[in-house]
Design an enzyme around this catalytic site. Structure first.
Site, short mmCIF file in Angstrom:
data_model
loop_
_atom_site.label_atom_id
_atom_site.label_comp_id
_atom_site.label_asym_id
_atom_site.label_seq_id
_atom_site.Cartn_x
_atom_site.Cartn_y
_atom_site.Cartn_z
N GLY A 19 58.42 -57.82 77.40
CA GLY A 19 57.51 -56.90 76.70
C GLY A 19 58.14 -56.11 75.56
O GLY A 19 57.74 -54.98 75.29
N PRO A 193 71.89 -56.11 86.24
CA PRO A 193 71.56 -56.85 85.01
C PRO A 193 71.55 -55.95 83.77
O PRO A 193 72.01 -56.36 82.70
CB PRO A 193 70.16 -57.41 85.29
CG PRO A 193 70.01 -57.42 86.77
CD PRO A 193 70.86 -56.28 87.28
N THR A 194 71.08 -54.73 83.94
CA THR A 194 71.07 -53.78 82.83
C THR A 194 72.50 -53.44 82.40
O THR A 194 72.83 -53.44 81.20
CB THR A 194 70.32 -52.49 83.23
OG1 THR A 194 68.99 -52.85 83.54
CG2 THR A 194 70.33 -51.46 82.13
N CYS A 383 36.36 -70.77 63.44
CA CYS A 383 37.10 -71.75 62.65
C CYS A 383 36.77 -73.17 63.12
O CYS A 383 35.66 -73.64 62.86
CB CYS A 383 38.59 -71.44 62.67
SG CYS A 383 39.41 -72.08 61.21
N HIS A 518 39.05 -66.12 60.95
CA HIS A 518 39.53 -65.67 62.26
C HIS A 518 39.36 -64.16 62.41
O HIS A 518 40.28 -63.41 62.09
CB HIS A 518 41.02 -66.01 62.41
CG HIS A 518 41.29 -67.47 62.56
ND1 HIS A 518 41.22 -68.12 63.77
CD2 HIS A 518 41.60 -68.42 61.64
CE1 HIS A 518 41.50 -69.40 63.59
NE2 HIS A 518 41.73 -69.61 62.31
N GLU A 520 39.61 -62.45 64.92
CA GLU A 520 40.51 -61.88 65.93
C GLU A 520 41.76 -61.25 65.33
O GLU A 520 42.45 -60.47 65.98
CB GLU A 520 40.88 -62.94 66.98
CG GLU A 520 41.79 -64.07 66.53
CD GLU A 520 41.03 -65.28 65.97
OE1 GLU A 520 39.92 -65.09 65.42
OE2 GLU A 520 41.56 -66.40 66.06
N1 GLN Z 1 41.64 -77.78 62.12
C1 GLN Z 1 40.67 -77.09 61.35
C2 GLN Z 1 41.06 -77.02 59.87
O1 GLN Z 1 42.18 -77.23 59.53
C3 GLN Z 1 40.42 -75.71 61.91
C4 GLN Z 1 41.62 -74.83 61.87
C5 GLN Z 1 41.50 -73.62 62.75
O2 GLN Z 1 40.65 -73.59 63.64
N2 GLN Z 1 42.32 -72.64 62.53
O3 GLN Z 1 40.25 -76.75 59.03
#
Ligand code: GLN
Length: 554
Positions: A19, A193-194, A383, A518, A520
């Site tokens: 972590g 270990p530390t 995507c 994306h 995310e």
């Molecule tokens: N493989 C697909 C492309 O290259 C989608 C890529 C992805 O989902 N990041 O367009």
């Protein structure tokens, strides 16, 4: 005189995966909340120039920044924990990038007459990169990838050792994260270990100032004092890093032990106490939500955890926005291909098909999308997930039975997903990727109804991050749109004015949305991404199969 910059170097000992990224990000979050301008850097010891070419199985997700750089997944943690910092290519570099710069300079005659060596040339280059990455921040937190003792990390460690002398001891802090296992048979927390890992650090000239001890329980004072004694660190500079159920709890625990105060004191940074109330509220929602929904994630990867890190975090954020816990059920698309898993698809409140590359499991994903469309289960395609939703629609709703993506059928006649004209025949694969932030124009209404995209964003222009090579083929758009595929997000290419599809929806469905980008990469726990919030809301409102009330009278 320019303001003196301060640096914290975070190293890890004993094992990987304890972590370090979250610990570094948590320190960043706490110091930022104390009012300091913070930035963060990740140095990775491998020879790839960036992780763009690495399989997510090996090194986890590739995190994409606005400027199009493909970085380590820890940059994702930093982005989610540190609110104001703006990360660019400068915030993540590898041994490969350092050597590349040095060797290019050597070839260009930049070291004429000299023997080019690890010390000082490689270490100088590392220090230069750290200073550039620190930009105008008051405090830069630098995470050293790998584990102390690895041959590969040595030049990084030597460089940070030198930085203490360069910048002045008062301006540099070494934080070392180690593991303190509890051995049940002995009924004891083990510090050996530390001790060994700190010994190794000291051998190369680094005396840690602060030890963060990952453990399944809080360290009692006597254990801290013992570690301190053996490691030459005052006991009050030894902190517990206890296992927690949500990563977002980590900074709260650190704060409880006054880690941020100690860091401020050691670095001579005087600030007020941080206001963590919003963060605490968010953690409470994660730990004790009012309800629960299940999202089925259809993909091919068996090792999900790290390859879809930002995705799973974004789903958690979407849950926070709706006060529900999001259970994630990973559904293997290859098994769907073999006719299995329909019961799983049927059981969930929402189906998500994430991004991906390569042919394995594609038909299974298409089947899952068809299922979501027909059964009116909330669907979110990201995507590759959006591209396959377009293929599914073309095959089953728009009378193009052999529709496909050129990624999987390069010679196909009906590639509704294809390379842009300008990208055909370019042999350098890396060069053809659409990477980084692009503007997306959001369609506000379709007929008299607000689009799902606009309902989520509440605005007509957004910027989202991309990482893909293929696009919806414009020549098929009239045919698809005529049959009811809504294009609700577009980007107009600055290069040649081509319009690119960024988002699609289906009108006669409770929630069916795909995006070419994306989302995310932009979601944060305190600012859940609108598309994840709206998808989870749909799962709550219309999914409702596994939905449970966890609080109150239900
Ligand atoms: N493989 C697909 C492309 O290259 C989608 C890529 C992805 O989902 N990041 O367009």
């Amino acid at each position: 005189m320019a303001k003196q910059k301060k640096f914290i170097f975070v190293t890890g000992g004993v094992l990987s995966s304890i972590g370090k990224g979250i610990a570094a990000a948590s320190i960043g979050m706490l110091m930022e909340q104390r009012g300091i301008k913070v930035t963060m850097i990740k140095m990775d010891p491998y020879l790839n120039v960036d992780p763009g070419t690495m399989s997510p199985f090996q090194h986890g997700e590739v995190f994409v920044l606005d400027d199009g750089s493909e970085t380590d997944l820890d940059l994702g943690h930093y982005s989610r924990f540190v609110e104001k910092a703006y990360f660019t290519k400068k915030n993540s570099f590898t041994t490969g990038r350092i050597y590349d710069a040095v060797i290019r300079r050597e070839r260009a005659g930049g070291y004429l007459g000299k023997t080019v060596q690890v010390i000082p040339h490689i270490t100088d280059e590392i220090k230069k990169h750290i200073l550039e990455g620190s930009d105008d921040a008051d405090l830069t937190i630098v995470e050293v990838g790998g584990t102390v003792g690895d041959i590969e990390s040595l030049p990084f460690l030597e460089a940070i050792r030198q930085m203490r002398a360069d910048q002045g001891a008062a301006n540099v802090l070494f934080v070392h994260l180690t593991l303190v296992p509890y051995i049940a048979a002995a009924g004891e927390l083990k510090t050996k270990p530390t001790q060994h890992s700190v010994k190794e650090l000291r051998e190369i000239g680094i005396q840690p100032d602060i030890l963060l001890c990952r453990s399944d329980r809080k360290l009692p004072k006597d254990v801290k004092d013992k570690i301190g004694l053996f490691c030459n660190v005052p006991g009050e500079q030894v902190f517990s890093a206890v296992d927690v159920s949500s990563i977002y709890e980590v900074p709260l625990y650190f704060h409880e032990e006054a880690l941020d105060e100690k860091i401020g004191e050691k670095l001579g940074i005087w600030t007020g106490r941080p206001d963590l109330s919003k963060w605490k509220e968010m953690v409470d929602k994660i730990k004790s939500p009012s309800g629960e929904v299940t999202i089925g994630i259809v993909g091919k990867y068996t090792d999900w955890r790290d390859s879809y890190k930002s995705l799973s975090e974004s789903l958690i954020h979407g849950g926070v926005a709706n006060d529900v816990r999001v259970q994630m059920l990973y559904i293997d698309s290859e098994e769907i291909e073999q006719g299995k898993n329909e019961d799983l698809l049927r059981s969930v409140d929402g189906i998500l098909v994430p991004g991906g590359f390569g042919e394995r499991g594609i038909e299974g994903k298409i089947k899952a999308i068809e299922f979501a469309r027909k059964e009116k289960i909330p669907f979110f395609g990201i995507c590759l997930g959006m591209q396959l939703a377009v293929v599914e629609f073309a095959r089953n709703c728009a009378g193009i039975p052999d529709a496909h993506s050129a990624e999987f059928k390069p010679e196909g006649k009906s590639n509704v997903i294809d390379l842009m004209e300008s990208q055909r025949g370019v042999s350098d694969k890396g060069g053809t990727m659409r990477l980084g932030g692009y503007v997306c124009n959001v369609l506000a209404k379709s007929g008299s109804k607000a689009t799902k995209a606009f309902a989520a964003y509440g605005k007509e222009q957004v910027t989202e991050r991309h990482r893909h090579r293929f696009e919806v083929a414009n020549k098929f758009r009239p045919q698809l749109e005529e049959k009811g595929l809504l294009v609700t997000g577009r980007h107009v290419s600055k290069i040649d004015g081509t319009e690119l599809v960024e988002m699609i929806e289906l009108a006669n469905h409770p929630y069916f949305l795909g995006c070419q980008f994306h989302p995310e990469f932009l979601s944060k726990p305190l600012a859940p991404h609108p598309l994840f919030s709206s998808f989870i809301k749909a799962a709550v409102d219309v999914g409702g199969k596994t939905q449970k009330k966890l609080k109150g009278i239900g």
